[in-house]
Design a protein around this motif. Structure first.
Motif, PDB file in Angstrom:
ATOM      1  N   ASN A 294       0.826  -1.306   0.068  1.00  0.00           N
ATOM      2  CA  ASN A 294       0.183  -0.018   0.198  1.00  0.00           C
ATOM      3  C   ASN A 294       0.804   1.210   0.083  1.00  0.00           C
ATOM      4  O   ASN A 294       1.511   1.504   0.964  1.00  0.00           O
ATOM      5  CB  ASN A 294      -1.002  -0.108   1.286  1.00  0.00           C
ATOM      6  N   ASP A 295       0.898   1.891  -1.105  1.00  0.00           N
ATOM      7  CA  ASP A 295       1.756   3.178  -1.463  1.00  0.00           C
ATOM      8  C   ASP A 295       1.521   4.128  -0.318  1.00  0.00           C
ATOM      9  O   ASP A 295       2.105   5.054   0.121  1.00  0.00           O
ATOM     10  CB  ASP A 295       1.868   3.568  -2.731  1.00  0.00           C
ATOM     11  N   ALA A 296       0.156   4.167  -0.135  1.00  0.00           N
ATOM     12  CA  ALA A 296      -0.145   5.342   0.816  1.00  0.00           C
ATOM     13  C   ALA A 296       0.155   5.643   2.216  1.00  0.00           C
ATOM     14  O   ALA A 296       0.614   6.659   2.588  1.00  0.00           O
ATOM     15  CB  ALA A 296      -1.969   5.373   0.840  1.00  0.00           C
ATOM     16  N   ASN A 297       0.580   4.321   2.755  1.00  0.00           N
ATOM     17  CA  ASN A 297       0.826   4.287   3.971  1.00  0.00           C
ATOM     18  C   ASN A 297       2.300   3.404   4.081  1.00  0.00           C
ATOM     19  O   ASN A 297       2.608   3.208   5.451  1.00  0.00           O
ATOM     20  CB  ASN A 297       0.033   3.998   5.192  1.00  0.00           C
ATOM     21  N   ASP A 298       2.788   3.126   2.964  1.00  0.00           N
ATOM     22  CA  ASP A 298       4.044   2.314   3.052  1.00  0.00           C
ATOM     23  C   ASP A 298       3.989   1.005   3.852  1.00  0.00           C
ATOM     24  O   ASP A 298       4.893   0.798   4.956  1.00  0.00           O
ATOM     25  CB  ASP A 298       5.057   3.076   3.284  1.00  0.00           C
ATOM     26  N   THR A 299       2.994   0.236   3.933  1.00  0.00           N
ATOM     27  CA  THR A 299       2.781  -0.830   4.457  1.00  0.00           C
ATOM     28  C   THR A 299       2.656  -2.052   3.297  1.00  0.00           C
ATOM     29  O   THR A 299       2.387  -2.107   2.288  1.00  0.00           O
ATOM     30  CB  THR A 299       1.582  -0.997   5.295  1.00  0.00           C
ATOM     31  N   LEU A 300       3.195  -3.348   3.926  1.00  0.00           N
ATOM     32  CA  LEU A 300       3.105  -4.347   3.188  1.00  0.00           C
ATOM     33  C   LEU A 300       2.396  -5.481   4.036  1.00  0.00           C
ATOM     34  O   LEU A 300       2.939  -5.887   5.276  1.00  0.00           O
ATOM     35  CB  LEU A 300       4.728  -4.930   2.728  1.00  0.00           C
ATOM     36  N   THR A 301       1.339  -6.039   3.357  1.00  0.00           N
ATOM     37  CA  THR A 301       0.540  -7.034   4.039  1.00  0.00           C
ATOM     38  C   THR A 301       1.076  -8.479   3.408  1.00  0.00           C
ATOM     39  O   THR A 301       0.540  -8.398   2.222  1.00  0.00           O
ATOM     40  CB  THR A 301      -0.842  -6.684   4.198  1.00  0.00           C
ATOM     41  N   LEU A 302       1.433  -9.224   4.232  1.00  0.00           N
ATOM     42  CA  LEU A 302       1.491 -10.871   3.471  1.00  0.00           C
ATOM     43  C   LEU A 302       0.833 -11.795   4.291  1.00  0.00           C
ATOM     44  O   LEU A 302       0.445 -11.676   5.546  1.00  0.00           O
ATOM     45  CB  LEU A 302       3.059 -11.041   3.908  1.00  0.00           C
ATOM     46  N   ASN A 303       0.333 -12.762   3.543  1.00  0.00           N
ATOM     47  CA  ASN A 303      -0.485 -13.965   4.019  1.00  0.00           C
ATOM     48  C   ASN A 303       0.341 -14.990   3.462  1.00  0.00           C
ATOM     49  O   ASN A 303       1.013 -15.245   2.257  1.00  0.00           O
ATOM     50  CB  ASN A 303      -1.647 -14.011   3.303  1.00  0.00           C
ATOM     51  N   GLN A 304      -0.016 -16.359   4.028  1.00  0.00           N
ATOM     52  CA  GLN A 304       0.630 -17.716   3.398  1.00  0.00           C
ATOM     53  C   GLN A 304      -0.452 -17.763   2.331  1.00  0.00           C
ATOM     54  O   GLN A 304      -1.585 -17.285   2.394  1.00  0.00           O
ATOM     55  CB  GLN A 304       0.731 -18.605   4.244  1.00  0.00           C
ATOM     56  N   VAL A 305       0.379 -18.303   1.257  1.00  0.00           N
ATOM     57  CA  VAL A 305      -0.839 -18.413  -0.015  1.00  0.00           C
ATOM     58  C   VAL A 305      -1.810 -19.335   0.307  1.00  0.00           C
ATOM     59  O   VAL A 305      -1.559 -20.658   1.076  1.00  0.00           O
ATOM     60  CB  VAL A 305       0.278 -19.109  -1.154  1.00  0.00           C
ATOM     61  N   GLY A 306      -2.931 -19.121   0.115  1.00  0.00           N
ATOM     62  CA  GLY A 306      -4.160 -19.900   0.355  1.00  0.00           C
ATOM     63  C   GLY A 306      -4.722 -19.576   1.802  1.00  0.00           C
ATOM     64  O   GLY A 306      -5.808 -20.174   1.959  1.00  0.00           O
ATOM     65  N   ALA A 307      -4.262 -18.925   2.429  1.00  0.00           N
ATOM     66  CA  ALA A 307      -4.750 -18.487   3.810  1.00  0.00           C
ATOM     67  C   ALA A 307      -5.873 -17.794   3.666  1.00  0.00           C
ATOM     68  O   ALA A 307      -5.769 -16.739   2.774  1.00  0.00           O
ATOM     69  CB  ALA A 307      -3.679 -17.866   4.802  1.00  0.00           C
TER      70      ALA A 307
END
Length: 145
Positions: A103-116
């Protein structure tokens, strides 16, 4: 005609998605009642060569009063058009794939396990530096009596 070309060039360069930052920090506190109640710090660092990511993931926690750490190789792909990121982390020979979005607006990276499917398994990273990670790791240590 030159004005049209200049405007077209500005639109391309100004609206071009930016590359993701190379240093990310996240902390995760396991839910009460799980085997580990200690906060876990994550530090993800990579280099980006045309969307190909290469780097490492560092983990820190305090287990049974003692600091624990782990460093694992991380590789991945970044799609500039939709800010989707895939990261493969290899721990003890076992590869796990994480997928997420920047998310460029607040410089966050959200990660999930694939399929979660659960949002409870999401890791939300914020931009940070190696020094930020080091300072946060020092704060994990139990207070000396």
């Amino acid at each position: 005609m030159a004005l049209v070309a200049l405007l077209a060039a500005l639109l391309v360069f100004v609206n071009r998605p930016k590359d993701p930052p190379s240093d990310w920090i996240s902390s995760f506190t396991p839910p009460a009642g799980t085997s580990s109640a200690s906060k876990i710090l994550y530090y993800l660092h990579w280099t980006n060569e045309n969307g190909e990511l290469k780097g490492q993931l560092q983990l820190s926690a305090v287990a049974n009063g003692a600091p624990q750490s782990l460093t694992a190789p991380a590789t991945g792909l970044y799609n500039r058009d939709n800010h989707i990121i895939y990261v493969v982390i290899t721990i003890n020979g076992q590869a796990g794939t994480l997928m997420g979005k920047i998310n460029d607006a607040n410089d966050t990276l959200t990660l999930n396990q694939v399929g979660a499917t659960s949002q409870a398994s999401q890791l939300v990273f914020h931009t940070g530096s190696a020094n930020d990670y080091k300072q946060a790791t020092q704060k994990l240590a139990p207070a000396k009596k």
